[in-house]
Design an enzyme around this catalytic site. Structure first.
Site, PDB file in Angstrom:
ATOM      1  N   GLU A 335      -8.864  -2.211   2.691  1.00 40.61           N
ATOM      2  CA  GLU A 335      -8.787  -1.792   1.355  1.00 40.61           C
ATOM      3  C   GLU A 335      -8.392  -2.603   0.329  1.00 40.61           C
ATOM      4  OE1 GLU A 335      -5.503  -1.025   5.072  1.00 40.61           O
ATOM      5  OE2 GLU A 335      -7.330  -1.076   4.527  1.00 40.61           O
ATOM      6  N   ASN A 336      -9.005  -4.508   1.240  1.00 34.03           N
ATOM      7  CA  ASN A 336      -8.551  -5.210  -0.231  1.00 34.03           C
ATOM      8  C   ASN A 336      -9.829  -5.444  -1.142  1.00 34.03           C
ATOM      9  OD1 ASN A 336      -9.357  -6.629   2.284  1.00 34.03           O
ATOM     10  ND2 ASN A 336      -9.380  -8.248   1.413  1.00 34.03           N
TER      11      ASN A 336
END
EC number: 2.8.3.5
Length: 509
Positions: A335-336
């Site tokens: 998700e980064n």
């Protein structure tokens, strides 16, 4: 005739065109101190980075040195005790933090629980979208993330405790308005804007166009767009034209000030590298706890299907990628801002600008792509991720999940879990069957604040596998040596037993 060292101005039908130039841009500041010196008390700062990756470390230090106070700081994380935003917490210059995950900062947790710091926790995807919306002039938007939770929809989560040690809550979060669309409930989230944004990029040109490097992009682009004044700390400044137009990640229209950092520590939170294969690990007997975890992870790996896009939570879920079955190819989404996550690097080949959501150093694979946190959660929110595997503290009989906070004692933040559980992807929770004190973790109703409501599709423990079918648990696998009655004695929630009950499956090694 104009000097050759100045921009040549061509006027054509009231449009100004600039040719190449070697003149200094008025966006470039001599140092970080000059760039931040006018930030007043009470300002709202948007600070880029994910963990310690891609943080504007020189700008943060310069803000500390100004002594400015009563700041509201919006950032995905709060740094660590002695680096990143941790230095502003230590100097007590921050009045309120708006963050997603703060589990690495003991100072943050202590100040919050003692009533010395206001904290507005928000799901990571909501934070990214609130910033993106703020930069796009959108005042609010509806999202399914956080529906049915005290943190978002219901409100009442502590923002500030009393500072007298009583544990009394002085400020609580407000409930969100809701709306039904196609029979599904959504919460209204307001956008975020700021007075100043402090961001980190790899390269800038004199016009303010920015390029980021690897996963150091993360929250920096949406932060850059949502502030009145954006200050970019960079490693290199080049002349206009040296960055090709189609290589620009953030256009210069969003950037007001540029500073070249004198040096960069680029501290790594979790340096993780490949272990050398010596054969000793295979010969060494595993302790009981390690054996339990491996059993869970080897069962979880059977959830992978060929061609899947998968997101794996921090801890045990990440380990499942070590046991992908032969012939199965998946792509891991972090998700980064990384799709196509590779293995841990070899020692000496690690890169501080390339990490996963657990802040571990990783690599890319052929065909990988890197993007901002806002784009990452658009993938998640849009239902483009097929499978999510998460850890859990508690799961209820109807599939509610709690995995992010123990009120009054442990404050980590929801991170991206609330977004992942509301995205429509298949959600598998892996955890030990009982607490370290032997109490059930599969309950009739969760007693901890929820991460997601009726969101879990399957539960995998070291003892059993349950499916959630129409809001009820069905036991489908049991480990050898345990009976159904044994499982009942360790499970508070009621469940039915599948007609095709199997032994606990394990991926072949």
């Amino acid at each position: 005739m104009l000097s050759r060292n100045l921009k040549t101005l061509v006027k054509n039908k009231n449009i100004l065109y600039f040719t190449t130039s070697t003149s200094k841009s008025n966006k470039i500041y001599e140092n970080a101190k000059e760039a931040v010196k006018d930030i007043p008390n009470g300002s709202k700062l948007l600070v880029g980075g994910f963990g310690l990756c891609g943080i504007p470390e020189n700008l943060i230090s310069a803000v500390r040195d100004t002594g400015v106070k009563d700041l509201t700081v919006v950032s995905n994380n709060a740094g660590v005790d002695d680096f990143g935003l941790g230095v502003l917490l230590k100097s007590r210059q921050i009045k309120r933090m708006i963050s997603s995950y703060v589990g690495e900062n003991a100072t943050f947790e202590s100040q919050y629980l003692k009533g010395e710091l206001e904290v507005e926790l928000t799901p990571q995807g909501n934070l990214a979208e609130r910033l993106r919306a703020g930069g796009a002039g959108i005042p609010a938007f509806y999202t399914s993330t956080g529906v049915g939770t005290v943190l978002v929809e219901e409100g009442g989560f502590p923002i500030k405790y009393a500072n007298d040690g009583s544990g009394k809550v002085e400020i609580k979060s407000e409930p969100r308005p809701t709306q039904l669309y196609n029979g599904r409930k959504y919460c209204l989230e307001e956008s975020i804007t700021g007075d100043y944004a402090l961001i980190k990029a790899w390269k800038a040109d004199t016009r303010g166009n920015l390029v980021f490097r690897n996963t150091a992009r993360n929250f920096n682009p949406p932060m850059a767009t949502a502030a009145k004044i954006t200050i970019a700390e960079v490693e290199e400044i080049v002349d206009a034209g040296e960055i090709k137009p189609d290589e620009v990640h953030v256009p210069g229209i969003y950037i007001q000030r540029i500073v070249k950092g004198p040096s960069f520590e680029k501290r790594i939170e979790r340096l993780t590298v490949q272990k050398e294969k010596t054969g000793e690990a295979a010969a060494k007997p595993k302790d009981e706890a390690a054996a339990k975890r491996e059993r869970i992870v080897r069962r979880a790996a059977l959830e992978f299907e060929d061609g899947m896009y998968c997101n794996l939570g921090i801890g045990m879920p990440t380990l499942a990628s070590n046991f992908i079955p032969k012939g199965i190819r998946i792509e891991l989404q972090s998700e980064n801002g990384l799709l196509g996550m590779g293995p841990f690097p070899k020692m000496g080949e690690h890169d501080a600008d390339l990490i996963n959501a657990g802040k571990e150093t990783v690599t890319t694979i052929p065909g990988s792509s890197i993007f901002s946190s806002a784009d990452s959660f658009a993938m998640i929110r849009g239902g483009h991720v097929d499978l999510t595997i998460l850890g859990g503290m508690q799961v209820s009989g109807n599939g509610d999940l709690a995995n992010w906070v123990i009120p009054g004692s442990m404050v980590k933040g929801p991170g991206g879990a609330m977004d992942l559980t509301s995205s429509g992807s298949r959600v598998v929770v892996i955890m030990e069957h009982t607490t370290k004190h032997g109490k059930p973790k599969i309950l009739k109703n969760c007693t901890l604040p929820l991460t997601g409501k009726s969101c879990v599709n399957r539960i995998i423990t070291e003892l059993a596998v349950f499916d959630v079918v129409n809001g009820k648990l069905e036991l489908i696998e049991v480990v050898d040596g345990q009976t159904v009655d044994d499982i009942k004695s360790k499970t508070e929630a009621e469940f039915t037993v599948s007609k095709n009950l199997k032994p606990l499956q394990q991926v072949e090694i």
